[in-house]
Design a protein around this motif. Structure first.
Motif, PDB file in Angstrom:
ATOM      1  N   VAL A 124      15.929  -3.825   4.514  1.00 48.05           N
ATOM      2  CA  VAL A 124      14.508  -3.803   4.172  1.00 48.05           C
ATOM      3  C   VAL A 124      13.792  -4.870   4.995  1.00 48.05           C
ATOM      4  O   VAL A 124      14.208  -6.032   5.024  1.00 48.05           O
ATOM      5  CB  VAL A 124      14.277  -4.069   2.672  1.00 48.05           C
ATOM      6  N   GLY A 125      12.728  -4.474   5.683  1.00 52.77           N
ATOM      7  CA  GLY A 125      11.950  -5.415   6.484  1.00 52.77           C
ATOM      8  C   GLY A 125      10.458  -5.213   6.253  1.00 52.77           C
ATOM      9  O   GLY A 125      10.015  -4.269   5.582  1.00 52.77           O
ATOM     10  N   LEU A 126       9.686  -6.125   6.794  1.00 56.42           N
ATOM     11  CA  LEU A 126       8.230  -6.061   6.692  1.00 56.42           C
ATOM     12  C   LEU A 126       7.673  -5.228   7.846  1.00 56.42           C
ATOM     13  O   LEU A 126       8.183  -5.252   8.973  1.00 56.42           O
ATOM     14  CB  LEU A 126       7.610  -7.442   6.748  1.00 56.42           C
ATOM     15  N   LYS A 127       6.617  -4.485   7.553  1.00 55.78           N
ATOM     16  CA  LYS A 127       5.910  -3.780   8.607  1.00 55.78           C
ATOM     17  C   LYS A 127       5.097  -4.775   9.428  1.00 55.78           C
ATOM     18  O   LYS A 127       4.533  -5.725   8.891  1.00 55.78           O
ATOM     19  CB  LYS A 127       4.958  -2.724   8.023  1.00 55.78           C
ATOM     20  N   PHE A 128       5.059  -4.533  10.724  1.00 56.20           N
ATOM     21  CA  PHE A 128       4.225  -5.353  11.596  1.00 56.20           C
ATOM     22  C   PHE A 128       3.196  -4.456  12.267  1.00 56.20           C
ATOM     23  O   PHE A 128       3.557  -3.400  12.830  1.00 56.20           O
ATOM     24  CB  PHE A 128       5.076  -6.076  12.642  1.00 56.20           C
ATOM     25  N   TRP A 129       1.958  -4.846  12.183  1.00 54.30           N
ATOM     26  CA  TRP A 129       0.891  -4.066  12.779  1.00 54.30           C
ATOM     27  C   TRP A 129       0.357  -4.806  13.995  1.00 54.30           C
ATOM     28  O   TRP A 129      -0.051  -5.952  13.915  1.00 54.30           O
ATOM     29  CB  TRP A 129      -0.239  -3.848  11.771  1.00 54.30           C
ATOM     30  N   GLY A 130       0.390  -4.158  15.137  1.00 54.86           N
ATOM     31  CA  GLY A 130      -0.061  -4.815  16.346  1.00 54.86           C
ATOM     32  C   GLY A 130      -1.277  -4.174  16.960  1.00 54.86           C
ATOM     33  O   GLY A 130      -1.704  -3.128  16.555  1.00 54.86           O
TER      34      GLY A 130
END
Length: 301
Positions: free
Chosen positions: A295-301
């Motif tokens: 499980v990881g965090l979403k990253f928005w670029g």
């Protein structure tokens, strides 16, 4: 000399919801004698003294006046047709002939579909079969089962009079779902949902199998995310956080299920990592299997 005779067909009749029933009456009469008859519901005339079935038309019954009959067939006959039967029609009916009297009553009994949920649905699996069982339902004369294969995207429907059924020739290590509905001659109830269960067959050698539904997932920060594992037999579930060398116990499900579920209430950086589900076979504690989800965090670029 007795000129008239009442004939009784039955004291009750069972009818289906929405069906049509025809009630018959006859009486022996003297030839060439004029006779009148009427149908009664709960002791009152269907057409004159009662509000019952205002939509009944005269053509729904035979003529109410008979001129008599020839000596070879000395009977007067009458009938009443009631269409689209519902609960308000479950009344006491009789017919009356002039100079003869009133017949014995006939009571209508409505047969309705069994509107009771199928309870305690269980599935006992092997590699290629599944025994589906449930509690009997009052008023049911048969049960309809639909099984669907997730892998083959096919489904099959069967009926049985018993409260269990064995599906054979299933695929090993495959996911299925089954629905069960109770019915009788009136059909099935549309007011309730079928009983539902999902299961996975055992492996080729009858192995106990645990699999994560998703191998990894990425969640929005401060949002809840749901982790799910499944097994091919009911299991007790434990959840751990961390890798194999350093992991921490999180929680345990105390009721056996084919699904292990854990919810991360609000995802944050410190909660990223591997989550392990451990399934302990509910019927044999020596059988346990694990699988992991990253499980990881979403990253928005």
């Amino acid at each position: 000399k007795q000129l008239y005779q009442r004939r009784v067909r039955a004291d009750y009749v069972t009818v289906l919801y929405g069906s049509t029933v025809t009630l018959f009456c006859n009486a022996q009469i003297q030839a060439n004698r004029r006779i009148f008859f009427d149908f009664l519901v709960d002791g009152e005339s269907v057409w004159t003294d009662n509000d019952y079935r205002n939509e009944l038309e005269k053509e729904d019954s035979s003529a109410r006046v008979h001129e008599g009959s020839n000596p070879d067939n000395p009977y007067a006959n009458g009938y009443l047709v009631i269409r689209n039967l519902t609960r308000p029609d479950m009344r006491e009916f009789s017919c009356v002939f002039s100079r003869v009297g009133t017949s014995e009553p006939i009571n209508l009994r409505l047969l309705e579909p069994p509107c009771e949920n199928v309870q305690n649905l269980t599935v006992d699996v092997s590699s290629t079969s599944a025994i589906v069982s449930w509690d009997p339902v009052t008023g049911a004369s048969y049960y309809s089962l639909t099984i669907q294969s997730f892998e083959e995207k096919t489904d099959m429907e069967v009926k049985t009079e018993n409260s269990s059924y064995t599906f054979k020739d299933l695929l090993a290590d495959s996911q299925y779902k089954v629905d069960v509905t109770a019915g009788n001659a009136a059909g099935t109830c549309t007011e309730i949902q079928p009983a539902h269960a999902e299961f996975r067959t055992l492996g080729e050698n009858g192995d106990f199998i645990v699999k994560a539904v998703q191998m990894y997932t990425f969640a929005d920060e401060n949002k809840a995310t749901l982790l799910v594992c499944e097994s091919n037999a009911p299991a007790y579930w434990e959840w751990y956080f961390g890798n194999d060398l350093d992991r921490t116990f999180i929680t345990k499900q105390h009721e056996p299920s084919n699904f292990g579920v854990y919810e991360i209430n609000a995802m944050e950086d410190s909660l990223q990592g591997f989550y392990t589900c451990r399934g302990i076979h509910a019927g044999n504690a020596s059988q346990l299997k694990e699988d992991s989800i990253f499980v990881g965090l979403k990253f928005w670029g």
